[in-house]
Design a protein around this motif. Structure first.
Motif, PDB file in Angstrom:
ATOM      1  N   ILE A  38       0.932  -1.034  -0.066  1.00 50.27           N
ATOM      2  CA  ILE A  38       0.053  -0.086  -0.065  1.00 50.27           C
ATOM      3  C   ILE A  38       0.892   1.294   0.196  1.00 50.27           C
ATOM      4  O   ILE A  38       0.637   2.343  -0.602  1.00 50.27           O
ATOM      5  N   LEU A  39       1.807   1.199   0.729  1.00 49.81           N
ATOM      6  CA  LEU A  39       2.959   2.321   0.566  1.00 49.81           C
ATOM      7  C   LEU A  39       3.979   2.269  -0.620  1.00 49.81           C
ATOM      8  O   LEU A  39       4.179   3.360  -1.186  1.00 49.81           O
ATOM      9  N   LEU A  40       4.122   1.146  -1.199  1.00 45.10           N
ATOM     10  CA  LEU A  40       4.957   1.047  -2.508  1.00 45.10           C
ATOM     11  C   LEU A  40       4.368   1.541  -3.899  1.00 45.10           C
ATOM     12  O   LEU A  40       4.951   1.926  -4.601  1.00 45.10           O
ATOM     13  N   VAL A  41       2.994   1.306  -3.956  1.00 48.10           N
ATOM     14  CA  VAL A  41       2.277   1.500  -5.233  1.00 48.10           C
ATOM     15  C   VAL A  41       2.384   2.949  -5.388  1.00 48.10           C
ATOM     16  O   VAL A  41       2.672   3.458  -6.355  1.00 48.10           O
ATOM     17  N   PRO A  42       1.870   3.746  -4.270  1.00 50.16           N
ATOM     18  CA  PRO A  42       2.217   5.277  -4.670  1.00 50.16           C
ATOM     19  C   PRO A  42       3.308   5.669  -4.838  1.00 50.16           C
ATOM     20  O   PRO A  42       3.696   6.674  -5.871  1.00 50.16           O
ATOM     21  N   ILE A  43       4.447   5.133  -4.218  1.00 50.11           N
ATOM     22  CA  ILE A  43       5.891   5.712  -4.584  1.00 50.11           C
ATOM     23  C   ILE A  43       6.301   5.155  -5.891  1.00 50.11           C
ATOM     24  O   ILE A  43       6.932   6.192  -6.618  1.00 50.11           O
ATOM     25  N   ASP A  44       5.815   4.099  -6.224  1.00 53.14           N
ATOM     26  CA  ASP A  44       5.870   3.771  -7.766  1.00 53.14           C
ATOM     27  C   ASP A  44       5.562   4.537  -8.585  1.00 53.14           C
ATOM     28  O   ASP A  44       5.987   4.846  -9.764  1.00 53.14           O
ATOM     29  N   LEU A  45       4.192   4.924  -8.391  1.00 51.19           N
ATOM     30  CA  LEU A  45       3.545   5.933  -9.406  1.00 51.19           C
ATOM     31  C   LEU A  45       4.331   7.278  -9.449  1.00 51.19           C
ATOM     32  O   LEU A  45       4.411   7.811 -10.516  1.00 51.19           O
ATOM     33  N   LEU A 102      -1.252  10.239  -1.445  1.00 49.42           N
ATOM     34  CA  LEU A 102      -2.078  10.093  -0.414  1.00 49.42           C
ATOM     35  C   LEU A 102      -3.495   9.363  -0.728  1.00 49.42           C
ATOM     36  O   LEU A 102      -4.102   8.521  -0.103  1.00 49.42           O
ATOM     37  N   ILE A 103      -3.966   9.948  -1.919  1.00 53.92           N
ATOM     38  CA  ILE A 103      -5.464   9.522  -2.381  1.00 53.92           C
ATOM     39  C   ILE A 103      -5.179   8.024  -2.879  1.00 53.92           C
ATOM     40  O   ILE A 103      -6.203   7.296  -2.719  1.00 53.92           O
ATOM     41  N   ALA A 104      -4.138   7.766  -3.739  1.00 52.48           N
ATOM     42  CA  ALA A 104      -4.065   6.405  -4.140  1.00 52.48           C
ATOM     43  C   ALA A 104      -3.663   5.527  -3.202  1.00 52.48           C
ATOM     44  O   ALA A 104      -4.463   4.273  -3.102  1.00 52.48           O
ATOM     45  N   ALA A 105      -3.036   5.847  -1.750  1.00 53.23           N
ATOM     46  CA  ALA A 105      -2.963   4.967  -0.723  1.00 53.23           C
ATOM     47  C   ALA A 105      -4.409   4.644  -0.214  1.00 53.23           C
ATOM     48  O   ALA A 105      -4.576   3.605   0.305  1.00 53.23           O
ATOM     49  N   ALA A 106      -5.222   5.776  -0.060  1.00 55.00           N
ATOM     50  CA  ALA A 106      -6.403   5.649   0.391  1.00 55.00           C
ATOM     51  C   ALA A 106      -7.468   4.739  -0.433  1.00 55.00           C
ATOM     52  O   ALA A 106      -8.139   4.000   0.198  1.00 55.00           O
ATOM     53  N   TRP A 107      -7.282   4.971  -1.514  1.00 55.77           N
ATOM     54  CA  TRP A 107      -8.125   4.174  -2.533  1.00 55.77           C
ATOM     55  C   TRP A 107      -7.768   2.579  -2.358  1.00 55.77           C
ATOM     56  O   TRP A 107      -8.436   1.712  -2.043  1.00 55.77           O
ATOM     57  N   LEU A 108      -6.258   2.303  -2.485  1.00 56.95           N
ATOM     58  CA  LEU A 108      -5.940   0.868  -2.415  1.00 56.95           C
ATOM     59  C   LEU A 108      -6.258   0.367  -0.922  1.00 56.95           C
ATOM     60  O   LEU A 108      -6.558  -0.582  -0.671  1.00 56.95           O
ATOM     61  N   LEU A 109      -6.218   1.070   0.059  1.00 53.47           N
ATOM     62  CA  LEU A 109      -6.345   0.543   1.552  1.00 53.47           C
ATOM     63  C   LEU A 109      -7.877   0.368   1.560  1.00 53.47           C
ATOM     64  O   LEU A 109      -8.275  -0.827   2.193  1.00 53.47           O
ATOM     65  N   TYR A 110      -8.866   0.959   0.944  1.00 58.29           N
ATOM     66  CA  TYR A 110     -10.327   0.736   1.061  1.00 58.29           C
ATOM     67  C   TYR A 110     -10.675  -0.571   0.328  1.00 58.29           C
ATOM     68  O   TYR A 110     -11.343  -1.303   0.702  1.00 58.29           O
TER      69      TYR A 110
END
Length: 699
Positions: free
Chosen positions: A62-69, A417-425
């Motif tokens: 969940i942290l790695l995906v937004p950093i990769d984007l 932050l929005i990407a992490a929130a979407w993926l977390l949900y």
């Protein structure tokens, strides 16, 4: 140029520090979660380490995906706008995370779960049992892999990349299939549950409706455990023919049981249960008995914990409702630690606490449920339109803020932050469905008493679902964004290696709409009702009291009795939950455990009886129920089936507008009711037996 390199280096150092701190926070949270469900001091390291990795590695995605984007090639102009890492670091992180998660999902955790569930004492026998238990599943996976390998070779030729792509594509396909089904259910069930809990009276009614079934499960689990412990006690008395190692094994089982040898009536109870002990005791029999004992103890601990939580929640909810007259909410507990988080706040006065629970929290729940419901709609919409109109994906529009800007990054810090929130949900919805859908057998998470096999299984689901959902999430972005990520370079290209894999990744998530609609319109419950597995309604005209049907009125009675017994003992009445609520506690030791649930069922129908009559009926029902349990013939099944079918047709009432339809047509003679037969009922019902006399079924 030198200044730009220095700025990029400083920014990379800051992002690296942030990433390391975030991983430490995720690891700490995972450790606290494990500590909540497993005792850390007594849990062996061979179980604790894989479960910890199975929770930490997927959570770090969940942290790695937004950093990769944000680290994609299109964002090289201003990395300072988001947290980014060098491309090589991102690729290595993906390789480590993916392959460790892959090994945990497909090899380590399945073998470890069966190893912990094995009843053998030595490690060698446990390993052999675990390998045999997983051999069938591995053979099925191998057969599927061989068929897929033939297809990959025909499409791309025989290369090492073909085998690697096959393994990753099959794992992704199986994980995505399960994740889409569970996430579709969770996207509807999670907001709906929060919205329903906003009503205090509705929440109490649902808790009361759950009480009878939960109490039955608890009584059944207690009976099963006592039966197995009686078997161990009987085995201990006749262990003379066993070997020395087997005698030590039997003594260990007897020491771990709760049956005391000196308790009055134990010998009679053991003889009454009549456990089936073989003439020759083998290691396999002892291992099977040990495994059944461990599962039975876990099952009892599970329902003991669920019953305690349900009674506590019902008591709290009832206290909130009772405070409506005084406008003041006082829990009145001796131990303030038992109250909720808001109840522990010392600055809350009884009047403020009443306003909080009656006015503030319900509206907060409704608002949060509406927010999650809107998010669920947007996720379903994005999954549907991503294959043919990715520019209409709402998730992509909220994450990628500057898709056409040359000076600004495509994904900045707010987008991360929005990407992490979407993926977390999305992950939370899928994991909530795992706990909400009760089709996983005896597996459950119990506070500080979780069974080792259940811990392995739940951590396996976390590891299995996260990677497919994460890659499916980045495909919701515009192709110009996600095709530049290291995740797509590492996993996506191998999935898209064949047309079949590309089509599956693009169009299969559209099926998310099916489980979402099925949960929204309760199609599962309607199918259960059509097939005859539904629950009887408790507000029928024939039984307005609701007793005998497992309704909320009976649940309220059970909860009240539990609270009253707990008040008399100074606890919540959990010490006596192994026995029936209508049974005397001192008589439970001298009776067999089999009639316990039958006594409660008989007492539901007439709850207000004289004590002598109740005791006589209880004894009679104990005898009759034991006799019925011995009747396992096929006739007993068909008798029950024909009676239910006949009742279905006889009790169905047609609406007024349907009564006159077909009156002009005369029914065939074989469907007409015989005038000489005064048994009543329709012709179709007579196929399954009419009623020659009231209260009897003709076969």
């Amino acid at each position: 140029m030198a200044g730009d390199v220095r700025t990029a280096a400083v920014t990379s150092i800051g992002s690296s520090i942030f990433a390391v701190l975030s991983i430490l926070v995720i690891a700490t949270i995972a450790l606290l979660v494990i500590r909540y469900y497993l005792p850390l001091r007594t849990t062996p390291a061979y179980l604790l380490v894989p479960v910890f990795l199975a929770l930490t590695l997927p959570s770090s995605i969940i942290l790695l995906v937004p950093i990769d984007l944000a680290s994609a090639d299109g964002n090289d102009t201003k990395h300072s706008r988001g947290v980014w890492l060098p491309e090589r670091v991102i690729l290595v992180a993906w390789r480590i995370t993916y392959w460790l998660t892959f090994m945990l999902t497909w090899f380590i955790l399945p073998l470890l779960g069966e190893y912990c569930d094995s009843g053998y004492r030595d490690a060698r026998s446990r390993v052999i049992y675990s390998l045999r238990s997983n051999l069938r599943y591995q053979l099925i996976a191998l057969a599927t892999g061989i068929a897929g390998l033939v297809y990959f070779i025909l499409e791309n030729g025989f290369h090492v990349a073909s085998i690697k792509g096959l393994v990753m594509a099959l794992a992704y396909a199986w994980g995505l299939t399960l994740a889409i089904g569970l996430m579709g259910h969770g996207l509807v069930a999670l907001p709906r549950t929060i919205f329903r809990n906003a009503s205090v009276s509705g929440r109490l009614r649902r808790l009361q409706a759950q009480a009878p079934k939960l109490k039955d499960n608890l009584d059944e689990a207690t009976d099963k455990l006592e039966e197995l412990e009686h078997t161990v006690y009987q085995l201990k008395r006749h262990k003379g023919g066993a070997s020395r190692e087997q005698q030590e094994w039997i003594d260990e089982l007897a020491e771990s049981s709760t049956i005391l040898d000196q308790r009055p009536g134990t010998a009679a109870a053991v003889q009454a249960t009549n456990p089936s002990i073989p003439a020759v005791v083998t290691d396999r029999y002892l291992a099977d008995l040990t495994r059944k004992l461990k599962r039975a103890r876990h099952r009892k601990a599970r329902f003991v914990n669920e019953w305690a939580n349900l009674v506590q929640q019902a008591q709290d909810t009832q206290t909130i409702l009772d405070s409506s007259s005084s406008k003041k909410l006082d829990w009145g507990r001796r131990n303030p630690q038992e109250s909720s988080l808001f109840g522990k706040l010392s600055f809350l006065t009884p009047a403020m606490r009443y306003k909080l629970h009656m006015n503030v929290l319900p509206y907060m729940r409704m608002g949060f449920a509406g927010f999650l419901g809107l998010a669920s709609i947007l996720i379903v919409w994005s999954e549907i339109v991503k294959s043919f109109a990715p520019q209409l994906s709402v998730i992509g529009l909220t994450v990628v803020h500057h898709p056409d800007s040359k000076s600004g990054g495509k994904v900045n810090f707010a987008g991360q932050l929005i990407a992490a929130a979407w993926l977390l949900y999305m992950d939370s919805s899928a994991l909530y469905a795992v706990s909400d859908v009760k089709v996983w057998g005896n597996r459950a998470l119990v506070k500080r008493q979780t069974y080792a096999e259940s811990a392995c299984w739940y951590s396996l689901q976390v590891a299995k679902l996260t990677v497919p959902l994460s890659y499916n999430f980045i495909t919701l972005m515009p192709p110009t964004v996600y095709e530049d990520t290291s995740f797509h370079f590492f996993l996506g290209k191998l999935i898209d290696l064949t047309p079949l894999g590309h089509g599956f990744s693009a169009f299969f998530p559209c099926l998310l709409l099916i489980p979402a609609l099925a949960t929204l319109f309760n199609l599962y419950g309607k199918m259960k009702g059509v097939l005859g597995f539904g629950v009887l309604e408790d507000d029928s005209e024939e039984n307005p009291s609701g007793f005998g049907t497992g309704g909320w009125r009976e649940g309220r009675s059970l909860i009240d009795r539990e609270i009253q017994s707990g008040t008399a003992e100074g606890t919540l009445g959990l010490a006596s939950r192994g026995a029936s609520l209508d049974l005397e506690r001192d008589a439970a030791a001298t009776t067999t455990p089999a009639p316990r649930r039958a006594e409660r069922t008989e007492n539901r129908q007439q709850p207000f009886r004289d004590d002598n009559i109740r005791e006589a009926n209880r004894t009679f029902n104990s005898i009759t129920n034991q006799e019925e349990e011995q009747d396992d013939s096929p006739r007993h099944f068909y008798q029950d089936f024909t009676e239910r079918v006949r009742n279905t047709f006889d009790t169905a009432e047609q609406p007024e507008w349907m009564k006159n339809i077909g009156s002009a047509f005369k029914a065939p003679k074989w469907m007409q009711r015989d005038q000489r037969d005064d048994t009543g009922g329709s012709g179709l019902a007579r196929w399954f037996g009419g009623r020659p006399e009231d209260g009897r079924v003709r076969l």
